[in-house]
Design a protein around this motif. Sequence first.
Motif, mmCIF file in Angstrom:
data_model
loop_
_atom_site.group_PDB
_atom_site.id
_atom_site.type_symbol
_atom_site.label_atom_id
_atom_site.label_comp_id
_atom_site.label_asym_id
_atom_site.label_seq_id
_atom_site.Cartn_x
_atom_site.Cartn_y
_atom_site.Cartn_z
ATOM 1 N N GLU A 43 0.800 -0.971 0.013
ATOM 2 C CA GLU A 43 0.081 0.015 0.101
ATOM 3 C C GLU A 43 0.916 1.204 -0.007
ATOM 4 N N LYS A 44 1.903 1.312 0.910
ATOM 5 C CA LYS A 44 2.802 2.403 0.951
ATOM 6 C C LYS A 44 3.618 2.541 -0.618
ATOM 7 N N ARG A 45 3.790 1.606 -1.105
ATOM 8 C CA ARG A 45 4.648 1.576 -2.626
ATOM 9 C C ARG A 45 3.434 1.980 -3.624
ATOM 10 N N ARG A 46 2.376 1.726 -3.580
ATOM 11 C CA ARG A 46 1.096 2.180 -4.612
ATOM 12 C C ARG A 46 1.073 3.748 -4.282
ATOM 13 N N ARG A 47 1.090 4.091 -2.891
ATOM 14 C CA ARG A 47 0.845 5.421 -2.769
ATOM 15 C C ARG A 47 1.779 6.407 -3.231
ATOM 16 N N GLY A 49 3.733 5.622 -5.503
ATOM 17 C CA GLY A 49 3.764 5.658 -7.057
ATOM 18 C C GLY A 49 5.110 4.828 -7.676
ATOM 19 N N SER A 50 5.702 4.053 -6.864
ATOM 20 C CA SER A 50 7.058 3.454 -7.157
ATOM 21 C C SER A 50 6.628 2.265 -8.085
ATOM 22 N N GLY A 51 7.450 2.064 -9.266
ATOM 23 C CA GLY A 51 7.001 0.851 -10.224
ATOM 24 C C GLY A 51 7.930 -0.197 -9.962
ATOM 25 N N ARG A 52 8.024 -0.807 -8.921
ATOM 26 C CA ARG A 52 8.462 -2.242 -8.755
ATOM 27 C C ARG A 52 7.789 -3.074 -9.545
ATOM 28 N N THR A 53 8.702 -3.992 -10.389
ATOM 29 C CA THR A 53 8.137 -5.034 -11.041
ATOM 30 C C THR A 53 8.642 -6.254 -10.728
#
Length: 53
Positions: A43-47, A49-53
């Motif tokens: 959730e933190k990553r989504r907020r 906007g990091s684009g981890r794949t």
Amino acid sequence: MTPTGKRMAKYAAVGAIIAIPVPIIGPIIGAAAGAGYVWWQEEKRRREGSGRT
């Protein structure tokens, strides 16, 4: 299974193993805490906007 699901399962297992000394409820709370930690990270990553794949 999604990458997030795999990470949640792995961290839930680790949390359950760490909490084994507490009878019955320990592994349940440990598994929930491990899965919740991964959910919080995602959730933190989504907020952010990091684009981890």
